[in-house]
Motif scaffolding. Structure first.
Motif, PDB file in Angstrom:
ATOM      1  N   GLU A   1       1.170  -1.270  -0.201  1.00  7.00           N
ATOM      2  CA  GLU A   1       0.452   0.338   0.070  1.00  7.00           C
ATOM      3  C   GLU A   1       0.870   1.111  -0.242  1.00  7.00           C
ATOM      4  OE1 GLU A   1      -2.976  -2.320   3.557  1.00  7.00           O
ATOM      5  OE2 GLU A   1      -1.704  -0.046   3.825  1.00  7.00           O
ATOM      6  N   GLY A   2       0.461   2.526  -0.227  1.00  2.63           N
ATOM      7  CA  GLY A   2       1.410   3.608  -0.144  1.00  2.63           C
ATOM      8  C   GLY A   2       0.219   5.038  -0.149  1.00  2.63           C
ATOM      9  N   VAL A   3       0.972   6.122   0.363  1.00  2.00           N
ATOM     10  CA  VAL A   3       0.148   7.302   0.301  1.00  2.00           C
ATOM     11  C   VAL A   3       1.626   7.771  -0.879  1.00  2.00           C
ATOM     12  CG1 VAL A   3      -0.862   6.741   1.632  1.00  2.00           C
ATOM     13  CG2 VAL A   3       1.047   7.245   2.762  1.00  2.00           C
ATOM     14  N   VAL A   4       1.305   9.356  -1.327  1.00  2.00           N
ATOM     15  CA  VAL A   4       1.976  10.205  -1.545  1.00  2.00           C
ATOM     16  C   VAL A   4       1.984  11.347  -1.589  1.00  2.00           C
ATOM     17  CG1 VAL A   4       2.379  11.802  -4.439  1.00  2.00           C
ATOM     18  CG2 VAL A   4       1.663   9.400  -4.622  1.00  2.00           C
ATOM     19  N   LEU A   5       2.695  11.200  -0.742  1.00  2.00           N
ATOM     20  CA  LEU A   5       2.350  13.238   0.322  1.00  2.00           C
ATOM     21  C   LEU A   5       3.335  14.711  -0.288  1.00  2.00           C
ATOM     22  CD1 LEU A   5       3.518  11.203   3.688  1.00  2.00           C
ATOM     23  CD2 LEU A   5       1.388  11.298   2.913  1.00  2.00           C
ATOM     24  N   GLY A   6       2.002  15.476   0.355  1.00  2.00           N
ATOM     25  CA  GLY A   6       3.554  16.722  -0.265  1.00  2.00           C
ATOM     26  C   GLY A   6       3.551  17.660   0.397  1.00  2.00           C
ATOM     27  N   PHE A   7       4.131  18.497   1.233  1.00  2.00           N
ATOM     28  CA  PHE A   7       4.992  19.066   2.185  1.00  2.00           C
ATOM     29  C   PHE A   7       4.848  20.868   1.859  1.00  2.00           C
ATOM     30  CE2 PHE A   7       7.694  21.025   4.928  1.00  2.00           C
ATOM     31  CZ  PHE A   7       8.246  21.137   5.884  1.00  2.00           C
ATOM     32  N   THR A   8       4.214  22.100   2.803  1.00  2.00           N
ATOM     33  CA  THR A   8       4.039  23.008   2.041  1.00  2.00           C
ATOM     34  C   THR A   8       4.755  23.750   3.793  1.00  2.00           C
ATOM     35  OG1 THR A   8       1.996  22.901   0.928  1.00  2.00           O
ATOM     36  CG2 THR A   8       2.762  24.609   2.113  1.00  2.00           C
ATOM     37  N   PHE A   9       5.696  24.999   2.939  1.00  2.00           N
ATOM     38  CA  PHE A   9       6.778  25.015   3.539  1.00  2.00           C
ATOM     39  C   PHE A   9       5.835  26.439   4.695  1.00  2.00           C
ATOM     40  CE2 PHE A   9      10.199  23.402   2.657  1.00  2.00           C
ATOM     41  CZ  PHE A   9      10.626  22.612   3.876  1.00  2.00           C
ATOM     42  N   SER A  10       6.121  27.119   5.925  1.00  2.00           N
ATOM     43  CA  SER A  10       4.848  27.941   6.333  1.00  2.00           C
ATOM     44  C   SER A  10       5.841  29.034   5.705  1.00  2.00           C
ATOM     45  CB  SER A  10       4.805  27.754   7.465  1.00  2.00           C
ATOM     46  OG  SER A  10       4.898  29.112   7.604  1.00  2.00           O
ATOM     47  N   LYS A  11       4.818  30.176   5.701  1.00  2.00           N
ATOM     48  CA  LYS A  11       5.196  31.296   5.505  1.00  2.00           C
ATOM     49  C   LYS A  11       5.126  32.882   5.792  1.00  2.00           C
ATOM     50  CE  LYS A  11       4.273  30.751   0.398  1.00  2.00           C
ATOM     51  NZ  LYS A  11       3.370  30.868  -1.150  1.00  2.00           N
ATOM     52  N   ASN A  12       4.606  32.278   7.111  1.00  2.00           N
ATOM     53  CA  ASN A  12       4.158  32.662   8.459  1.00  2.00           C
ATOM     54  C   ASN A  12       4.819  32.836   9.776  1.00  2.00           C
ATOM     55  OD1 ASN A  12       2.368  34.965   7.013  1.00  2.00           O
ATOM     56  ND2 ASN A  12       1.290  32.783   6.375  1.00  2.00           N
ATOM     57  N   THR A  13       6.292  32.597   9.316  1.00  2.00           N
ATOM     58  CA  THR A  13       7.097  31.773  10.986  1.00  2.00           C
ATOM     59  C   THR A  13       7.608  33.210  11.299  1.00  2.00           C
ATOM     60  OG1 THR A  13       9.258  31.793   9.395  1.00  2.00           O
ATOM     61  CG2 THR A  13       8.046  30.357   9.271  1.00  2.00           C
ATOM     62  N   GLY A  14       7.679  34.458  10.890  1.00  2.00           N
ATOM     63  CA  GLY A  14       8.059  35.208  11.295  1.00  2.00           C
ATOM     64  C   GLY A  14       9.658  36.032  11.310  1.00  2.00           C
ATOM     65  N   CYS A  15       9.866  34.928  10.750  1.00  2.00           N
ATOM     66  CA  CYS A  15      11.666  35.266  10.038  1.00  2.00           C
ATOM     67  C   CYS A  15      11.528  35.804   8.653  1.00  2.00           C
ATOM     68  CB  CYS A  15      11.838  33.917   9.858  1.00  2.00           C
ATOM     69  SG  CYS A  15      11.558  32.767  11.664  1.00  2.00           S
ATOM     70  N   GLU A  16      10.994  36.063   8.162  1.00  2.00           N
ATOM     71  CA  GLU A  16      10.920  36.711   6.891  1.00  2.00           C
ATOM     72  C   GLU A  16      11.132  38.025   6.563  1.00  2.00           C
ATOM     73  OE1 GLU A  16       8.146  34.048   7.459  1.00  2.00           O
ATOM     74  OE2 GLU A  16       8.013  35.174   8.246  1.00  2.00           O
ATOM     75  N   SER A  17      11.532  39.114   7.445  1.00  2.00           N
ATOM     76  CA  SER A  17      12.604  39.730   7.090  1.00  2.00           C
ATOM     77  C   SER A  17      14.155  39.865   7.736  1.00  2.00           C
ATOM     78  CB  SER A  17      12.133  40.657   8.496  1.00  2.00           C
ATOM     79  OG  SER A  17      11.986  40.584   9.408  1.00  2.00           O
ATOM     80  N   ILE A  18      14.219  38.522   8.128  1.00  2.00           N
ATOM     81  CA  ILE A  18      16.047  37.813   8.471  1.00  2.00           C
ATOM     82  C   ILE A  18      16.117  37.424   6.441  1.00  2.00           C
ATOM     83  CG2 ILE A  18      17.280  36.558   9.506  1.00  2.00           C
ATOM     84  CD1 ILE A  18      15.757  36.264  11.017  1.00  2.00           C
ATOM     85  N   LYS A  19      17.774  38.823   6.755  1.00  2.00           N
ATOM     86  CA  LYS A  19      17.763  38.467   4.981  1.00  2.00           C
ATOM     87  C   LYS A  19      19.285  37.624   5.427  1.00  2.00           C
ATOM     88  CE  LYS A  19      16.978  42.874   4.067  1.00  2.00           C
ATOM     89  NZ  LYS A  19      17.272  43.909   3.355  1.00  2.00           N
ATOM     90  N   SER A  20      20.189  37.536   6.287  1.00  2.00           N
ATOM     91  CA  SER A  20      20.818  35.805   6.456  1.00  2.00           C
ATOM     92  C   SER A  20      20.405  35.241   6.504  1.00  2.00           C
ATOM     93  CB  SER A  20      21.810  36.022   7.800  1.00  2.00           C
ATOM     94  OG  SER A  20      22.173  35.146   8.071  1.00  2.00           O
ATOM     95  N   GLY A  21      20.987  34.256   5.654  1.00  2.00           N
ATOM     96  CA  GLY A  21      20.218  32.266   5.204  1.00  2.00           C
ATOM     97  C   GLY A  21      20.508  31.895   6.538  1.00  2.00           C
ATOM     98  N   VAL A  22      21.708  31.960   7.076  1.00  2.00           N
ATOM     99  CA  VAL A  22      21.907  30.939   8.138  1.00  2.00           C
ATOM    100  C   VAL A  22      21.287  31.534   9.018  1.00  2.00           C
ATOM    101  CG1 VAL A  22      23.516  30.616   9.705  1.00  2.00           C
ATOM    102  CG2 VAL A  22      24.573  30.688   7.352  1.00  2.00           C
ATOM    103  N   VAL A  23      21.126  33.229   9.942  1.00  2.00           N
ATOM    104  CA  VAL A  23      19.769  33.176  10.778  1.00  2.00           C
ATOM    105  C   VAL A  23      18.963  32.836  10.308  1.00  2.00           C
ATOM    106  CG1 VAL A  23      19.579  35.307  12.614  1.00  2.00           C
ATOM    107  CG2 VAL A  23      21.913  35.353  11.400  1.00  2.00           C
TER     108      VAL A  23
END
Length: 367
Positions: free
Chosen positions: A292-314
């Motif tokens: 038996e199987g299931v195909v899954l999708g994943f959606t990253f949140s666009k509202n983490t509160g980190c959107e204004s941070i420009k540094s990739g690591v941070v």
């Protein structure tokens, strides 16, 4: 009489040979012990120098790639014992973190003090110890460092420009991303399965978090059936694959994992309802002998509160900490796009053969 003499000679030969083998074995043990002691001493030295650089500190978290990195062809796993003899850290309370690395990577150490936010980094200069028989007499100059920097999440997020500059300068030998993210994860007390996943992946990022969430979804909604097999296939692979292998113990070596790397034109053919497909989970039904199987999708949140941070690591650190609130509610990000049962006699490996498009095989592509 001659037979008796021959017997005596044979006994002496056996005795001498036995002693020779014992000497050889003892010699090997002595060499092994010497190597062990040297690397344990080196771990002790690194820990001691770091603590001196940090000053008064409590509750340290030690990170190292000891045991993975090799130095001059020698194993470095004994370094870990040296660290634990100098610093009260352990695997059980997630204060001793062994970070996955290549055998070719330099041997490095990081000691993080959550109370001050300071981290001391050292890196062994491998050429200095080459050919040395006694590490106890070696000076502190065998290490680059210790370099001390503040890396607690609150400070890092508030000083992203400064942190980016430190990263560009490689103050931690190019290990800044992995040390900053993993140390902060341990400091906030993440679950064991998170630490296990990020240590294997060698850094903490939202990509590996997505794999953790998919694995948690599987535990709740599509766990293996007793006595049946389990297989994972990444149809749109990213960092998530490492977490899935760790948490579900489905690895290519055990014929339990496969990935395909679709091009944009391949994904363009996927039917609308599975455009977000990322992973296929399969489980064997012991009763029917079918998969038996299931195909899954994943959606990253666009509202983490980190959107204004420009540094990739941070930004990644900020998102990592945000997602921790949702580890028990993976359904917010993981969606079941399609379910199916393979025909009798067909296995997941059939869909993972070279040249086979699993999405097409499942009837999920347009002509």
């Amino acid at each position: 009489m001659r037979k008796f003499k021959n017997f005596i000679v044979l006994c002496w030969v056996i005795l001498i040979a036995s002693c020779a083998f014992q000497i050889i074995d003892l010699s090997k043990e002595a060499i092994a012990d010497s190597n062990y002691n040297n690397w344990a001493i080196l771990g002790y030295k690194a820990s001691s120098y770091a603590q001196k650089a940090l000053g008064k500190s409590y509750g340290l978290i030690a990170l190292t790639n000891a045991g993975y990195a090799e130095v001059n062809g020698q194993s470095t796993i004994a370094v870990v014992d040296g660290i634990t003899r100098s610093t009260p850290v352990s695997l059980g309370d997630k204060t001793l973190l062994i970070v996955h690395s290549s055998v070719f990577s330099p041997l490095w150490f990081a000691f993080y003090d959550p109370s001050s936010g300071k981290c001391a980094y050292l890196e062994l200069i491998s050429d200095v110890v080459k050919g040395k028989s006694d590490f106890s007499t070696l000076p502190p100059s065998i290490f680059k460092g210790p370099v001390v920097e503040r890396i607690d999440a609150q400070y890092v997020i508030a000083h992203e420009a400064e942190i980016d500059q430190k990263i560009s300068q490689k103050v931690f030998g190019g290990n800044e991303f992995r040390i900053i993210t993993i140390a902060n994860a341990a400091a906030v007390g993440v679950p064991d399965y998170v630490i296990n996943s990020v240590l294997f992946h060698d850094h903490y990022c939202p990509g590996v978090t997505s794999g953790i969430l998919i694995a948690n979804w599987a535990k709740r909604n599509f766990a293996p059936l007793p006595g049946g097999g389990y297989f994972v296939q990444g149809v749109n692979p990213w960092c998530k694959e490492d977490a899935l292998q760790i948490m579900l113990n489905t690895t290519p070596g055990k014929k339990g994992y496969a990935v395909s790397y679709p091009l944009d034109e391949d994904k363009a053919k996927w039917k609308e309802e599975v455009k977000n497909a990322s992973t296929i989970l399969y489980r064997e039904n012991p009763s029917t002998k079918q998969w038996e199987g299931v195909v899954l999708g994943f959606t990253f949140s666009k509202n983490t509160g980190c959107e204004s941070i420009k540094s990739g690591v941070v930004s990644r650190l900020c998102q990592d900490l945000w997602y921790l609130k949702y580890l028990d509610t993976p359904e917010q990000f993981v969606s079941k796009l399609h379910s199916f049962t393979l025909p009798s006699g067909k296995t997941p490996q059939n869909l993972a053969r070279p040249g086979v498009d699993p999405m097409k095989e499942l009837g999920l592509t347009n002509p």
